[in-house]
Each structure stands twice: as C-alpha cells, then as structure tokens.
Scaffold this motif. Structure first.
Motif, PDB file in Angstrom:
ATOM      1  N   VAL A 255       1.085  -1.551   0.347  1.00  0.00           N
ATOM      2  CA  VAL A 255       0.336  -0.668  -0.237  1.00  0.00           C
ATOM      3  C   VAL A 255       0.981   1.048  -0.037  1.00  0.00           C
ATOM      4  O   VAL A 255       0.756   2.506  -0.577  1.00  0.00           O
ATOM      5  CB  VAL A 255      -0.748   0.321   1.160  1.00  0.00           C
ATOM      6  CG1 VAL A 255      -1.614   1.358   1.223  1.00  0.00           C
ATOM      7  CG2 VAL A 255      -2.130  -0.954   1.230  1.00  0.00           C
ATOM      8  N   VAL A 259       1.030   4.220  -2.963  1.00  0.00           N
ATOM      9  CA  VAL A 259       0.357   5.256  -2.010  1.00  0.00           C
ATOM     10  C   VAL A 259       2.285   6.805  -3.515  1.00  0.00           C
ATOM     11  O   VAL A 259       2.057   7.200  -3.588  1.00  0.00           O
ATOM     12  CB  VAL A 259       0.140   6.050  -1.300  1.00  0.00           C
ATOM     13  CG1 VAL A 259       0.748   7.258  -0.866  1.00  0.00           C
ATOM     14  CG2 VAL A 259      -0.777   4.972  -1.001  1.00  0.00           C
ATOM     15  N   THR A 260       3.200   5.425  -3.342  1.00  0.00           N
ATOM     16  CA  THR A 260       4.323   7.101  -3.354  1.00  0.00           C
ATOM     17  C   THR A 260       4.555   6.755  -5.108  1.00  0.00           C
ATOM     18  O   THR A 260       4.866   7.560  -5.475  1.00  0.00           O
ATOM     19  CB  THR A 260       5.575   6.799  -2.334  1.00  0.00           C
ATOM     20  OG1 THR A 260       5.629   6.167  -0.969  1.00  0.00           O
ATOM     21  CG2 THR A 260       7.071   7.265  -3.195  1.00  0.00           C
ATOM     22  N   MET A 263       1.974   9.250  -6.542  1.00  0.00           N
ATOM     23  CA  MET A 263       2.464  10.690  -5.950  1.00  0.00           C
ATOM     24  C   MET A 263       3.111  10.410  -6.907  1.00  0.00           C
ATOM     25  O   MET A 263       3.271  12.277  -7.736  1.00  0.00           O
ATOM     26  CB  MET A 263       2.677  10.687  -4.662  1.00  0.00           C
ATOM     27  CG  MET A 263       1.631  10.764  -3.899  1.00  0.00           C
ATOM     28  SD  MET A 263       2.018  10.422  -1.626  1.00  0.00           S
ATOM     29  CE  MET A 263       2.961  12.633  -2.102  1.00  0.00           C
TER      30      MET A 263
END
Length: 301
Positions: A255, A259-260, A263
C-alpha cells in the motif's frame, strides 16, 4: 594473483564472521520502534523548521542560495560508494546463502522464487540480513538531500520528505519481520542509486549533462514500479507456494509503495503534460525544472 583477490573480496563481502553470525536484535543501533519514529519525526520537524522559520529569520526572502561548497559533491560520492558496496555485498551474500541453504528448500522453490519468497519461519540473521541492515542505515544519509534543496533553492520538497520517510520505515520493516522480496529491492535500489549519485557527483563537479532532477525522478519512478512488481510476485507465491515469511507486513508495504508511486506519477504528469500540450511555448530551463522537482509544483510555498 587474481584468485587471491577474488577470494579476499568474497571474504569481506559475504564470509566475514560478523556477517555470517549477524542477527537483528534490539541491541543494534536504530533497531527499535522508538528510534524509528523519533528519527522520522525529527527529520520532518527539522526540515519544516529550517524552511519556514530559520531561513526567513536569518536570511532575506530573495537572497542568494546558501553556499554549501563541496558538501553535496561529497555526499553524492559517499552514497555512490556505499550503494555500490551494498549491491556487491548483497549479490555475493545471496550466492553464498543459496549455496549453503539450498538443500532445505530446493524441492519446493527455485533460487528465483526463494529471493521473492522466504520460507515461513525465516529469521533476520545471516549474510543477507547483514547487508539489509547496512542498507537500512544508509537510508538515514538520504535526508541530507532535503536540506541541500532547502538551503539552495529556498523551497520545501514535500514529495522528497514523504519518500525518504516511507523508505526508512519500509527498510526497518524488512528487518523487523524478515520480510520476503527485500533482496530484489535492495539489489535494484543500490544499483540504481550508485549510478544516480555517481551522476550527481559528476554534475556537482560542473560537468555538462542532462538535468540531474530529471534523472532522479525517472529513476525513482522505475524503482517504485519494480517494487510493486516484486510485491505482486511475492503475494502470488505466498498463495500458491505454501506461504512467504512476513507477508502480512508485505501488504502494508504494498500500500505504501502504491501510494508513493501514484504521487510520483501525478507529479511526473504535471511536469511533462503541459510541455507536450503547448509545443509552441518556451522550453523550460534547467533551473526551472530543478525548482519544480524541489517543491513538487506546490504553489503555496
């Protein structure tokens, strides 16, 4: 002569008693949850304080960048050498570990599958985890880049703050839970960083070449994509090959990686899409590209 040199390198990379008998425990520097949380909190607080309080207090808003001399170049050189040593040590240790333990798992796994999926009950000990510990410690040198950006460009790199903090946390989890698939990630990251920081050292010396921030953002996108692939491979092996050690925390890492990655992907699209849509506009200069990389195109700062 050559065999003696190779034998000596193998000893210092994978056969030294300190590596063979290594065991992750709370007596090691940086091995507690308190240290992890305190260090990340201190990093974020120090960066925010430097940018929002100390620089405006002691320097004029439009003053020139703070001269850092050879410090960034020395940092890039140090990270290049450390990353190269981690890559060579991990590769040599993996070969030695497969040689010594293959009889335990060769009926159920191939060496490639073992690298992605440690058998259940694996402990954080031995050569491979020694270099994983060195890799974890080296992550604490990366945040220095954030302070270089703040002092040079007077901007707060939010993406870099998040990325460094997450990477330190994930490296700790690898050791704490003997997590599978970390070997591939360490090999990819250390090899890529040895090249990226090597080029950074080249750029700091003033030699011509592509913009350094552009190279960094592409490499980080590549590494995050590889991490996601390794996570998926480990999850599949967990369900179809009898289980992988540390897979529970692996879902948390998956997860965080996802997310990284998104981004960075969002920032990448914002940085390149306007250029492609407006082909008649003036090309961005190297300094403008560096500023965008530093602050993630955050207009609030």
């Amino acid at each position: 002569m050559v065999p003696l040199v190779i034998q000596s390198m193998q000893y210092w990379l994978s056969e030294h008693p300190k590596m063979v008998t290594f065991r992750w425990n709370t007596q090691l520097w940086g091995s507690t949850w308190l240290f992890l949380l305190t260090s990340i909190s201190f990093y974020i607080t120090a960066a925010v304080t430097l940018h929002h309080l100390l620089l405006p207090l002691f320097l004029r808003r439009r003053s020139r960048p703070v001269p850092l001399g050879p410090i960034p170049a020395l940092h890039s050189l140090a990270m290049t050498l450390i990353s190269a040593a981690i890559f060579a040590g991990t590769l040599s240790s993996v070969a030695a570990e497969i040689r010594d333990t293959r009889w335990l798992w060769q009926r159920s796994k191939t060496p490639f599958q073992w690298l992605l999926c440690f058998p259940l009950g694996t402990r954080s000990s031995g050569r491979v985890f020694f270099w994983s510990y060195v890799f974890y410690l080296s992550r604490f040198l990366l945040p220095l880049r954030t302070f270089f950006v703040i002092l040079r460009r007077r901007t707060l790199p939010h993406i870099q703050l998040f990325y460094d903090s997450i990477f330190i946390c994930m490296s700790f989890l690898w050791l704490e839970f003997s997590q599978s698939f970390q070997v591939f990630t360490i090999l990819c990251v250390s090899l890529m960083y040895s090249m990226v920081f090597g080029y950074g050292f080249w750029a700091e010396l003033g030699f011509p070449g592509p913009t350094y921030p552009g190279i960094v953002i592409h490499c980080q996108m590549f590494l995050l994509g590889c991490n996601l692939v390794f996570h998926v491979g480990a999850i599949l092996l967990h369900f179809f090959k009898g289980g992988c050690n540390g897979i529970g925390v692996g879902f948390v890492n998956f997860v965080l990686n996802a997310v990284t990655f998104f981004m960075f992907f969002k920032f990448y699209v914002k940085m390149h899409l306007p250029i492609r849509m407006d082909v008649t506009s003036k090309p961005k200069s190297s300094s403008e590209t560096k500023d965008e990389f530093a602050n993630g195109k955050d207009k609030d700062d």
